[in-house]
Design a protein around this motif. Structure first.
Motif, PDB file in Angstrom:
ATOM      1  N   THR A  54       0.841  -1.196   0.000  1.00  0.00           N
ATOM      2  CA  THR A  54       0.000   0.000   0.000  1.00  0.00           C
ATOM      3  C   THR A  54       0.875   1.245   0.000  1.00  0.00           C
ATOM      4  O   THR A  54       2.076   1.182   0.247  1.00  0.00           O
ATOM      5  CB  THR A  54      -0.910   0.016   1.243  1.00  0.00           C
ATOM      6  OG1 THR A  54      -0.095  -0.077   2.431  1.00  0.00           O
ATOM      7  CG2 THR A  54      -1.894  -1.151   1.221  1.00  0.00           C
ATOM      8  N   THR A  55       0.248   2.388  -0.258  1.00  0.00           N
ATOM      9  CA  THR A  55       1.000   3.640  -0.290  1.00  0.00           C
ATOM     10  C   THR A  55       0.402   4.729   0.583  1.00  0.00           C
ATOM     11  O   THR A  55       1.087   5.684   0.944  1.00  0.00           O
ATOM     12  CB  THR A  55       1.075   4.192  -1.729  1.00  0.00           C
ATOM     13  OG1 THR A  55      -0.264   4.426  -2.209  1.00  0.00           O
ATOM     14  CG2 THR A  55       1.774   3.213  -2.650  1.00  0.00           C
ATOM     15  N   ARG A  56      -0.874   4.593   0.939  1.00  0.00           N
ATOM     16  CA  ARG A  56      -1.590   5.694   1.595  1.00  0.00           C
ATOM     17  C   ARG A  56      -2.177   5.301   2.952  1.00  0.00           C
ATOM     18  O   ARG A  56      -2.030   6.024   3.935  1.00  0.00           O
ATOM     19  CB  ARG A  56      -2.721   6.174   0.680  1.00  0.00           C
ATOM     20  CG  ARG A  56      -3.564   7.310   1.246  1.00  0.00           C
ATOM     21  CD  ARG A  56      -4.859   7.475   0.457  1.00  0.00           C
ATOM     22  NE  ARG A  56      -5.705   6.298   0.515  1.00  0.00           N
ATOM     23  CZ  ARG A  56      -6.537   6.007   1.529  1.00  0.00           C
ATOM     24  NH1 ARG A  56      -6.629   6.826   2.558  1.00  0.00           N
ATOM     25  NH2 ARG A  56      -7.265   4.907   1.514  1.00  0.00           N
ATOM     26  N   VAL A  57      -2.851   4.176   3.002  1.00  0.00           N
ATOM     27  CA  VAL A  57      -3.632   3.810   4.174  1.00  0.00           C
ATOM     28  C   VAL A  57      -2.727   3.498   5.364  1.00  0.00           C
ATOM     29  O   VAL A  57      -1.602   3.010   5.207  1.00  0.00           O
ATOM     30  CB  VAL A  57      -4.541   2.604   3.836  1.00  0.00           C
ATOM     31  CG1 VAL A  57      -3.743   1.322   3.701  1.00  0.00           C
ATOM     32  CG2 VAL A  57      -5.676   2.447   4.834  1.00  0.00           C
ATOM     33  N   ARG A  58      -3.201   3.803   6.582  1.00  0.00           N
ATOM     34  CA  ARG A  58      -2.433   3.526   7.788  1.00  0.00           C
ATOM     35  C   ARG A  58      -2.587   2.061   8.187  1.00  0.00           C
ATOM     36  O   ARG A  58      -3.562   1.395   7.817  1.00  0.00           O
ATOM     37  CB  ARG A  58      -2.897   4.423   8.944  1.00  0.00           C
ATOM     38  CG  ARG A  58      -2.621   5.912   8.693  1.00  0.00           C
ATOM     39  CD  ARG A  58      -2.915   6.726   9.941  1.00  0.00           C
ATOM     40  NE  ARG A  58      -2.079   6.316  11.064  1.00  0.00           N
ATOM     41  CZ  ARG A  58      -0.817   6.713  11.250  1.00  0.00           C
ATOM     42  NH1 ARG A  58      -0.240   7.540  10.391  1.00  0.00           N
ATOM     43  NH2 ARG A  58      -0.123   6.284  12.299  1.00  0.00           N
ATOM     44  N   LEU A  59      -1.614   1.572   8.958  1.00  0.00           N
ATOM     45  CA  LEU A  59      -1.608   0.188   9.448  1.00  0.00           C
ATOM     46  C   LEU A  59      -1.701   0.228  10.970  1.00  0.00           C
ATOM     47  O   LEU A  59      -0.944   0.952  11.622  1.00  0.00           O
ATOM     48  CB  LEU A  59      -0.324  -0.540   9.035  1.00  0.00           C
ATOM     49  CG  LEU A  59       0.060  -0.697   7.555  1.00  0.00           C
ATOM     50  CD1 LEU A  59      -1.124  -1.155   6.721  1.00  0.00           C
ATOM     51  CD2 LEU A  59       0.701   0.556   6.982  1.00  0.00           C
ATOM     52  N   GLN A  60      -2.608  -0.570  11.547  1.00  0.00           N
ATOM     53  CA  GLN A  60      -2.882  -0.464  12.978  1.00  0.00           C
ATOM     54  C   GLN A  60      -3.103  -1.829  13.610  1.00  0.00           C
ATOM     55  O   GLN A  60      -3.872  -2.641  13.100  1.00  0.00           O
ATOM     56  CB  GLN A  60      -4.139   0.391  13.158  1.00  0.00           C
ATOM     57  CG  GLN A  60      -4.589   0.609  14.582  1.00  0.00           C
ATOM     58  CD  GLN A  60      -5.654   1.683  14.642  1.00  0.00           C
ATOM     59  OE1 GLN A  60      -5.384   2.848  14.346  1.00  0.00           O
ATOM     60  NE2 GLN A  60      -6.865   1.300  14.996  1.00  0.00           N
ATOM     61  N   THR A  61      -2.427  -2.087  14.729  1.00  0.00           N
ATOM     62  CA  THR A  61      -2.738  -3.273  15.521  1.00  0.00           C
ATOM     63  C   THR A  61      -3.946  -2.947  16.389  1.00  0.00           C
ATOM     64  O   THR A  61      -4.021  -1.887  17.004  1.00  0.00           O
ATOM     65  CB  THR A  61      -1.559  -3.681  16.409  1.00  0.00           C
ATOM     66  OG1 THR A  61      -1.137  -2.565  17.205  1.00  0.00           O
ATOM     67  CG2 THR A  61      -0.404  -4.174  15.555  1.00  0.00           C
ATOM     68  N   GLU A  62      -4.866  -3.947  16.483  1.00  0.00           N
ATOM     69  CA  GLU A  62      -6.158  -3.605  17.105  1.00  0.00           C
ATOM     70  C   GLU A  62      -6.751  -4.794  17.854  1.00  0.00           C
ATOM     71  O   GLU A  62      -7.712  -5.380  17.393  1.00  0.00           O
ATOM     72  CB  GLU A  62      -7.108  -3.144  16.003  1.00  0.00           C
ATOM     73  CG  GLU A  62      -8.295  -2.395  16.516  1.00  0.00           C
ATOM     74  CD  GLU A  62      -9.096  -1.756  15.402  1.00  0.00           C
ATOM     75  OE1 GLU A  62     -10.315  -1.913  15.429  1.00  0.00           O
ATOM     76  OE2 GLU A  62      -8.510  -1.125  14.521  1.00  0.00           O
ATOM     77  N   VAL A  63      -6.210  -5.110  19.015  1.00  0.00           N
ATOM     78  CA  VAL A  63      -5.041  -4.508  19.639  1.00  0.00           C
ATOM     79  C   VAL A  63      -3.967  -5.573  19.796  1.00  0.00           C
ATOM     80  O   VAL A  63      -4.282  -6.758  19.914  1.00  0.00           O
ATOM     81  CB  VAL A  63      -5.353  -3.898  21.033  1.00  0.00           C
ATOM     82  CG1 VAL A  63      -6.249  -2.686  20.924  1.00  0.00           C
ATOM     83  CG2 VAL A  63      -5.961  -4.931  21.981  1.00  0.00           C
ATOM     84  N   LEU A  64      -2.709  -5.119  19.843  1.00  0.00           N
ATOM     85  CA  LEU A  64      -1.586  -6.007  20.105  1.00  0.00           C
ATOM     86  C   LEU A  64      -1.520  -6.288  21.606  1.00  0.00           C
ATOM     87  O   LEU A  64      -1.618  -5.366  22.418  1.00  0.00           O
ATOM     88  CB  LEU A  64      -0.286  -5.356  19.646  1.00  0.00           C
ATOM     89  CG  LEU A  64       0.937  -6.278  19.625  1.00  0.00           C
ATOM     90  CD1 LEU A  64       0.940  -7.123  18.361  1.00  0.00           C
ATOM     91  CD2 LEU A  64       2.220  -5.466  19.733  1.00  0.00           C
ATOM     92  N   LEU A  65      -1.349  -7.551  21.964  1.00  0.00           N
ATOM     93  CA  LEU A  65      -1.301  -7.939  23.377  1.00  0.00           C
ATOM     94  C   LEU A  65       0.125  -7.778  23.879  1.00  0.00           C
ATOM     95  O   LEU A  65       0.925  -8.714  23.894  1.00  0.00           O
ATOM     96  CB  LEU A  65      -1.805  -9.369  23.541  1.00  0.00           C
ATOM     97  CG  LEU A  65      -3.179  -9.643  22.903  1.00  0.00           C
ATOM     98  CD1 LEU A  65      -3.608 -11.077  23.140  1.00  0.00           C
ATOM     99  CD2 LEU A  65      -4.225  -8.657  23.412  1.00  0.00           C
ATOM    100  N   ALA A  66       0.448  -6.573  24.295  1.00  0.00           N
ATOM    101  CA  ALA A  66       1.826  -6.220  24.624  1.00  0.00           C
ATOM    102  C   ALA A  66       2.437  -7.071  25.735  1.00  0.00           C
ATOM    103  O   ALA A  66       3.619  -7.435  25.640  1.00  0.00           O
ATOM    104  CB  ALA A  66       1.907  -4.735  24.989  1.00  0.00           C
ATOM    105  N   PRO A  67       1.722  -7.412  26.835  1.00  0.00           N
ATOM    106  CA  PRO A  67       2.377  -8.172  27.911  1.00  0.00           C
ATOM    107  C   PRO A  67       2.877  -9.550  27.484  1.00  0.00           C
ATOM    108  O   PRO A  67       3.638 -10.175  28.222  1.00  0.00           O
ATOM    109  CB  PRO A  67       1.272  -8.296  28.969  1.00  0.00           C
ATOM    110  CG  PRO A  67       0.392  -7.117  28.735  1.00  0.00           C
ATOM    111  CD  PRO A  67       0.378  -6.961  27.240  1.00  0.00           C
ATOM    112  N   LEU A  68       2.483 -10.025  26.304  1.00  0.00           N
ATOM    113  CA  LEU A  68       2.973 -11.304  25.812  1.00  0.00           C
ATOM    114  C   LEU A  68       4.329 -11.172  25.120  1.00  0.00           C
ATOM    115  O   LEU A  68       4.900 -12.181  24.704  1.00  0.00           O
ATOM    116  CB  LEU A  68       1.974 -11.908  24.821  1.00  0.00           C
ATOM    117  CG  LEU A  68       0.509 -12.000  25.265  1.00  0.00           C
ATOM    118  CD1 LEU A  68      -0.314 -12.699  24.195  1.00  0.00           C
ATOM    119  CD2 LEU A  68       0.382 -12.718  26.601  1.00  0.00           C
TER     120      LEU A  68
END
Length: 275
Positions: A54-68
């Motif tokens: 892609t060139t425009r759209v944003r990429l997002q974790t929704e949600v990343l389980l950080a404590p792992l």
């Protein structure tokens, strides 16, 4: 109001098709969920691939389980994805509600909130350049960070460490959550206002039955919650438009339309609704 597209997890090989369709507009963001003990693609790896497609759209974790995850490696991965995507990455974080994910990674679910706070302190230091761990992210101070939360201690984390709030609650509950986040934000002396991002489950046309089954399977461990979540899924253009208006009235900056069906044509149908 901006719109995001939540990506389905059933067919990882189709995600590039979904991403390219979303990149053509009118979506602002692509979101991808995180689990360990489930048949889903690892989100940071998958979003790195989608960033190159892609060139425009944003990429997002929704949600990343950080404590792992180990924080220094996570900080490096997030900074790399932010840098290589040209600043298009948003790190959505949460603690997770499944004991099996913690068992698989050898982490303690009873400490997950405290662990996330410690991780954020460490990652902010890393992103500032204080520990010599690069690359530097595209944005000073690190990529945009949003937190998914429901309870007050987790909502306070938005104000303490984040840039905004990911709200997966129904619209009738969202207003009180938004108000608390803004209250905590002001209490921390933060300038401006937090970004408020809502999420709803959607499916149109022939994808409704598949999407409903996918929701029931994913949330099956929750009992009645799984059925209520499936029942709340928006299945008509009118429902989507009305819900978007309600979230707009509550002050939401973005609404992520989360798809559970595998047909990439859903992206075009949803684009027609919001376009």
């Amino acid at each position: 109001m901006h719109y995001g597209l939540g990506l389905p997890i059933g067919r990882p090989e189709a995600l590039i098709d979904w991403a390219r369709r979303a990149d053509d507009g009118p979506f602002r963001t692509l979101g991808l969920l995180d689990r360990v003990v489930y048949d889903n693609p690892e989100p940071l790896v998958a979003l790195a691939l989608l960033a190159g497609a892609t060139t425009r759209v944003r990429l997002q974790t929704e949600v990343l389980l950080a404590p792992l995850r180990e924080p220094a490696v996570l900080a490096k991965q997030a900074a790399t994805l932010d840098r290589l995507s040209g600043g298009r990455f948003t790190l959505g974080l949460g603690v997770g509600g499944r004991d099996d994910d913690h068992e698989a990674t050898g982490t303690d679910p009873r400490r997950r909130g405290r662990v996330l706070d410690q991780q954020m302190a460490r990652m902010r230091r890393i992103w500032s350049g204080a520990e010599g761990i690069g690359p530097a992210p595209a944005r000073d101070g690190g990529p945009e960070v949003l937190f998914g939360a429901f309870a007050d201690p987790a909502l306070r984390r938005v104000a303490r460490w984040g840039d905004g709030f990911l709200c997966a609650a129904p619209v009738q509950w969202a207003g009180s959550l938004f108000a608390k986040v803004e209250q905590f934000w002001a209490g921390e002396g933060r300038d401006g206002r937090p970004r408020l991002v809502a999420q709803v489950n959607v499916a149109l046309g022939s994808g409704v039955d598949e999407a409903r089954e996918a929701i029931l399977a994913y949330y099956g461990f929750t009992g009645d919650y799984a059925h209520k979540t499936a029942e709340r899924m928006l299945t008509t253009p009118e429902q989507i438009r009305e819900t978007a208006k309600q979230f707009t009235d509550l002050g939401a900056d973005e609404l992520v339309l989360y798809c559970w069906g595998s047909d990439p044509d859903q992206a075009g149908r949803l684009a027609d609704v919001i376009g």
